[in-house]
Design an enzyme around this catalytic site. Sequence first.
Site, PDB file in Angstrom:
ATOM      1  CG  HIS A  72     -24.200  17.745   0.047  1.00  0.00           C
ATOM      2  ND1 HIS A  72     -23.745  16.921  -1.100  1.00  0.00           N
ATOM      3  CD2 HIS A  72     -24.299  19.075  -0.573  1.00  0.00           C
ATOM      4  CE1 HIS A  72     -23.986  17.798  -2.196  1.00  0.00           C
ATOM      5  NE2 HIS A  72     -23.998  18.792  -1.777  1.00  0.00           N
TER       6      HIS A  72
ATOM      7  N   GLY B 277      -2.329 -13.718 -12.905  1.00  0.00           N
ATOM      8  CA  GLY B 277      -3.296 -13.782 -11.526  1.00  0.00           C
ATOM      9  C   GLY B 277      -3.697 -12.539 -11.345  1.00  0.00           C
TER      10      GLY B 277
ATOM     11  CE  LYS C 240      -3.218  -2.902   0.257  1.00  0.00           C
ATOM     12  NZ  LYS C 240      -2.614  -4.491   0.176  1.00  0.00           N
TER      13      LYS C 240
ATOM     14  N   GLY D 199       9.114 -21.996  16.662  1.00  0.00           N
ATOM     15  CA  GLY D 199       8.403 -23.008  17.641  1.00  0.00           C
ATOM     16  C   GLY D 199       7.754 -23.873  17.024  1.00  0.00           C
TER      17      GLY D 199
END
Length: 480
Positions: A459, A192, A55, A119
């Site tokens: 608005h 893709g 982004k 882990g």
Amino acid sequence: MAVGSSNDFDLVVLGAGTGGYAAAFRAAQLGLRVALVDEGKIGGTCLHRGCIPTKALLESAAFYERIRHAGDFGIRIPGDAEVDYAQIAKRRDMVVNRMWKGVQSLVKKNGVTWVQGRGRLEGATKVRVRLAGEDGTPGAGGERLLSATDVILATGSRVKSLPGIVPDGKRIVTSDDVLRMDTMPASVIVIGAGAVGSEFASLYHDLGAQVTLLEYLPAVVPLEDRDVSKELERSFTRRGIKVITNARFDAASIVADDAGVRITVGPEGKDATEVSAEMLLVAAGRATNVEDVGLETTSAEVDRGIVKVDGHMRTKEPHLYAIGDIVGGLMLAHTAAHEGIIAAHTIIGDPDVHAMDYVKQPRATYCRPEIASVGLTEQECERLGLPVKIAKVPFQAVGKAIIGGEYEGFAKIIANADTEETLGVHIIGPHATDLIAEASLALTLEATPWEIAAATHAHPTLSEVLGETAMAVDGRSINI
């Protein structure tokens, strides 16, 4: 709280991506003693190799695109604006590092124990960690066995390629590779056209590259509402992105050399043509990280890479929970965080914690124009046999969109014709990923379209497109 050594915890979270750290922080806020384990940096894919760096690049591309139209707003810029991709990449990394420091501070603020290393489950309530050394190498710092009353598995996913296509990090790349680069190709083929592929296709085109977008299925962003898919393809094509849907090719036809990449593509039922570019980006989805995490030492069920859970993220193994990409659902960071919070509240026995509802999870794609949606698509309603009434209102009917100079796209609301229930909201256009929050709240509160319309929308704002569309569902305003 367990009593004993420093390795005793109420909860161990294995995986420190968005879902994992969200679960750890909430559990700690709820009073649990929590350990958070990951071999990499806290923040996982989203922060370091996904959402945030992508982004940041898209923001630079959008800024460049806006500068190119500065004259339309009466702003004269001497000379031509130029793309400095090295600086764009530097800013990308700055954004990531700043957010990484912020997440690290939250570990301390919430009193979570951070354990860096690889882990592995040893049964449902123990995690053996090969501690990272100073250079980050797992195991170089020895081992530590963590025991807990409950464990949340949040090991996430990784990029995957297609059969026969082997990324080399230079000519044939994945999104991981792209987000490490400080140079930009002059031309790119993207395989893709889902969210990731569409975002990179839009990004590269806006920064001046020639882009070819290949999609195996009949539509771009194929999981979105069909009207949105059609609108995005029209927009991409108008801008000069070459879009090929129903794209068929043999991996053996891909040639990568010093001259670039060439691939023979045949739209289904049509003659094949050769497409060439400097770089090939494979954006073919992700594979879950369920291997070598010790699931075989538990009774948790795994089906084709997906850990099976109930609505409260419980596996079939008592005291073992799973969240994020490994449980399927929606492979989205905010969804993983929501799952983690549900798991944490379930663990403490919160009687009011709700079950996970993926239909009410918003989805966002940050290409230009942006796409955001929540609820069912029109085609899903058809498959379910639901009686519907539908309205669409274009952004060109909204004053703020005209003022901003971005008025491609529309908002679409689908309602149940019998019950008035809002079934789905789909937006393609300016700031769609911000506007979807209102629709997400509406579905959570089970608001009808008329109730959405009854809320006053300031608005002029872009939010008016939702108010007008909601009224139009009942035939009370404009419609297209």
